[in-house]
Design an enzyme around this catalytic site. Structure first.
Site, PDB file in Angstrom:
ATOM      1  N   SER A   1       0.836  -1.205   0.000  1.00  0.00           N
ATOM      2  CA  SER A   1       0.000   0.000   0.000  1.00  0.00           C
ATOM      3  C   SER A   1       0.876   1.262   0.000  1.00  0.00           C
ATOM      4  CB  SER A   1      -0.964  -0.056   1.189  1.00  0.00           C
ATOM      5  OG  SER A   1      -2.006   0.883   1.031  1.00  0.00           O
TER       6      SER A   1
ATOM      7  N   ASP B   1      -9.717  -4.925  -5.015  1.00  0.00           N
ATOM      8  CA  ASP B   1      -9.182  -3.887  -4.134  1.00  0.00           C
ATOM      9  C   ASP B   1     -10.013  -2.608  -4.267  1.00  0.00           C
ATOM     10  OD1 ASP B   1      -7.572  -1.973  -2.806  1.00  0.00           O
ATOM     11  OD2 ASP B   1      -5.741  -3.061  -3.311  1.00  0.00           O
TER      12      ASP B   1
ATOM     13  N   HIS C   1      -7.980  -5.254  -0.656  1.00  0.00           N
ATOM     14  CA  HIS C   1      -6.682  -4.604  -0.462  1.00  0.00           C
ATOM     15  C   HIS C   1      -5.753  -5.475   0.391  1.00  0.00           C
ATOM     16  CE1 HIS C   1      -4.011  -1.249  -0.626  1.00  0.00           C
ATOM     17  NE2 HIS C   1      -4.085  -0.953   0.658  1.00  0.00           N
TER      18      HIS C   1
END
Length: 271
Positions: free
Chosen positions: A96, A220, A248
């Site tokens: 991320s 995601d 995610h």
């Protein structure tokens, strides 16, 4: 074992250092810390790798200064960790927000010492839309997140957990996930949201030469799968590994497959 590493005057970064062998340096996402990889720590140590989990400034057990949440400073913090621990030919794994910080580290401090790059659900090359970039959240949506955090951070984080995962997880697991996020400084969480909204790494991808794997969930809702496709297209020596049942949080949504793909990439001679 844990290290505290001085990255600048009055700022220390906490690093977990477990196992021995080739180092794999994990950079967590917003607003978590290295404990988000606890299901990978033992796996790596058992398979002859050294897990290095960095709590970035503002997160986990690291110091939480007022400033320095831009990608340049975060990458500079990582350089201090690499130098202090004398890491050589390590694998750099960014999840991320950790993805763009990993990219910035490579393009700012060089790639000679990095064996491979792993990008997981990376918030790169840009997290938010631009006039010439239509993937991801709108900047105003990030402004709304900032407002929600300022109003009631625990409530926002509970909603964020729902967005983060595609698969169903136990209430206890979601409580644990929220507790990681609550370890962050409130101001750190806000300042990193500003960095996520504003930073742009589009000009940097073509210069990455190390073998790169891009793990990305097809479902995601935070960093859309299209970001993974863009990274794969722009980074020369890359392979895209789709996780079709993941949101995610791919390491929690498809843990067995994630761990298998992780070990396969770590043990491969290249991409």
């Amino acid at each position: 074992m844990g290290h505290y590493i001085q990255v600048e005057e009055n700022v220390k970064i906490h690093v977990e250092d477990i196992g021995s062998g080739q180092p794999v340096v994990f950079l967590h996402g917003w607003p978590l810390n290295n404990k988000a990889f606890e299901y990978q720590t033992s796996l790596l140590a058992k398979n002859g790798f050294r897990y290095i989990g960095v709590d970035m400034r503002g997160y986990g057990k690291s110091d939480k200064p007022w400033s320095g949440y831009d990608y340049d400073t975060m990458a500079k913090d990582l350089e201090a960790v690499v130098n202090e621990l004398r890491l050589e030919q390590f694998v750099l794994a960014g999840f991320s927000m950790g993805g763009p910080i990993a990219i910035r580290y490579l393009t700012k401090f060089g790639q000679d010492n990095v064996a491979k790059l792993l990008l997981m659900g990376a918030a790169a090359p840009i997290f938010t839309q631009r006039d010439d970039f239509n993937v991801g959240m709108k900047p105003e949506e990030v402004d709304d997140i900032i407002a929600q955090i300022e109003k009631d951070r625990p409530a926002f984080l509970a909603e964020f957990a729902d967005l983060f995962f595609e698969q169903k997880h136990s209430p206890q697991f979601l409580d644990w996930f929220q507790s990681l996020a609550l370890e962050a400084g409130a101001h750190s969480t806000l300042n990193s949201a500003v960095a996520l909204r504003d930073e742009d790494l589009r000009g940097e991808l073509s210069s990455i030469t190390v073998p790169t794997a891009i793990f990305h969930g097809k479902k995601d809702q935070i960093c859309p799968y299209e970001l993974g496709e863009i990274l794969d297209k722009e980074i020369p020596n890359s392979v895209l590994v789709p996780f079709k049942d993941s949101g995610h949080g791919i390491n929690a949504d498809e843990p067995e497959r994630f761990n298998n793909e992780l070990l396969s990439f770590l043990k491969s001679s290249g991409v």
